[in-house]
Scaffold this active site. Sequence first.
Site, short mmCIF file in Angstrom:
data_model
loop_
_atom_site.label_atom_id
_atom_site.label_comp_id
_atom_site.label_asym_id
_atom_site.label_seq_id
_atom_site.Cartn_x
_atom_site.Cartn_y
_atom_site.Cartn_z
N HIS A 78 1.11 -1.30 -0.45
CA HIS A 78 0.00 -0.18 -0.14
C HIS A 78 0.73 1.01 0.33
CE1 HIS A 78 0.15 0.16 3.99
NE2 HIS A 78 0.37 0.92 4.63
N ASP A 215 1.23 -7.77 2.29
CA ASP A 215 1.23 -6.18 1.70
C ASP A 215 2.95 -6.04 2.22
OD1 ASP A 215 0.66 -3.28 2.00
OD2 ASP A 215 -0.24 -3.51 3.53
N SER A 639 3.45 1.47 8.50
CA SER A 639 3.53 1.02 7.86
C SER A 639 5.02 0.66 6.81
CB SER A 639 2.78 1.55 6.89
OG SER A 639 1.31 1.31 7.21
#
Length: 707
Positions: A78, A215, A639
């Site tokens: 992402h 991810d 992240s």
Amino acid sequence: MALAGLSLASSPLSYADEGQWQPHQLPQLKAELKRIGITIPAEKLADLSKHPMSAMVSLGGCSASFVSDSGLVVTNHHCAYGAVQRNSTAEKNYISNGFLAKTRAEELPAGPDSRMYITDKVENVTTQVLSGITPAMSGKQRHEHVQNRIKALIAECEQDKAYRCSVPSFHRGMEYYRIRQMMIRDVRLVYAPSDKIGNYGGDVDNFEWPRHTGDFSFLRAYVGKDGRPADPSADNVPYHSKDFLVVSAQGLKNGDPILLAGYPGTTSRYKLPEEIRFARDASYPARVAEYKSDLSVIAAATQGNANAEVRYASVAKSINNRLKKTEGLLAGFARKDIAAIKDAQDAEFRSWFSQHNADQSLLKELDAVIASDMALNEEEFAWSVATNSDLLKNARTLYRLALESTKPDAERKAGYQQRDISFISARLARLEQSYVSNVDQARYTAALQRYNKLDSKFRPQGLDILLPTPESVAALYRQSELGNTATRLAWLKKDVAAFQQSDDAFIRLAVKLHDIGLSLEERRKEVDGNLERVIPQYMQAVIAWKKSQGKPVYPDANSTLRVTYGTVAPYSPRDGVSKGPFTTVEGIVEKHTGKTPFDAPESLLAAVKEKRYGVFKDTALGTVPVNFLSSADTTGGNSGSAVMNKNSELVGLNFDSTYESITKDWYFDSAITRAIHVDIRYMLWVMKEVDHADNLLKEMTIRYPAK
């Protein structure tokens, strides 16, 4: 106050796994690190020039790490989604099909605004920033004085154009650190699996557990042939990263220690009960309603248009992520009365404060400045709704740049100095990949309709009469050429007179709205200056109080490099339910429906069916692990953060938190706070068995389990 000399450096040992620590604080945590089993010397972790900290990378909103000496960087899917989307078309859709460059020549530009930042120097400049401040200064004067000092320190630091420097505050003005980062401007997309892997479960599973999301993605840093950062060019070469993380496929088990390093965005651990209630009862519900409305407009405006859907995929994903997080915060506030917990803590603190300080005026002043901050926030939110158009935002940026360009560079507003021109230009160019006229028109029309329904007391004074009516928005788009990239970029070189004489509808609107926006900015300076005067005094007292209890003292996250630690750990979200800490590839098959967002690739399903697990099979689980939980203290911005084992080898990538954990931005509850990570064995397994990324597997240094 008698506490004025207290520094964050005097932090005590932490408890549980709470704390987003500045690297230089880690030597004070030796006992804690040893307790959980970390073998890397704390002094080494504190040294930004040495492995592993020298391998950490900021992407400006996400975290990453080097995994080869040729500038190869691993981060979340992402986090690279914008790069994937910008290179995709309806005919060549890398979002759904994935992308893999088998050679360096096949690697694609990540985008004009893509950057990598490598922190190499951090220095305390609190004295330099705060010197010259007098009690007679207004909030605005104080804020501008601080900002001018910061700009001078940045200018001094950026004499070498290879670096980007910043001077963020810690505890809202108690301390300031100057941070120097090498800024790499040529970033390329190397590999991203299909979103059927990288975003498996989509928004349905976002912030949920169990998760089965791959991810991860890979980027590469490029520099000039002299090894220094350079503008994107075919002549550039991969950056030589002197330090990089060894990838360990040896795996983890429940209870194993982990270290996590990255760039967490924002936390609010030290905010007052009134601020929590404002977020819970006013600010967050308004944001949720705004996000939902905007998303529904985007969905309706792009429906049936594959090109528009691709262009707005990244925009919608970003809004959806903010929506899910904000809803999670509200759910967390409903589940546990954090305001009441803070009430009790605040009462205890105020009692302690009254016993240790004769002058009680600080707390009254604190309450007053907090109230003014919340009131102004309401107007700033209304302003954001009233200006929710990409063309208008670009027009306002361009006009502000023209105005600021009439001043000496040192006197310009931060963000509009000469050092910022390339960033502004990149944002203007980037719009080409994420803009469709009729979609932006629909968004702005709906935004104005929503603005008109807001309580009039929250609307900035004088704004209503200057705004277009929803019915007149279509005419604005017909009478503007800012949707054309070349036209938009050409405005970068025009002077103020050209803007004020323009007949472009959005340029005219930007000029007309400028004074209202500037008025809000000036009021924000006054409020922030008062906050920066009062909050540090408050925080000095809070730190002394916490120190007296033996509790942790670390600054709220502010997008600077931090280290946290914890263990692989399950949790119990409610009575009788225990979750984690690992999920496996069998869970992907169980969730598979053949429809988005649970549509796994056939090649992956076949590999699971045939049990082609190879060296990535966990002996205890009997299969390949996908995601795992840890007790590490993380938030947005983490992240892509490297999750390392006790020997500083890469064993996972942070990408999310459990739904029950979202309120950790405000309050850390060690019993239920869990971060979610991609198990590196799943990443390697997908690369080998599904996408055949053999070239990257060979490039990385991978430590496999002993046979």
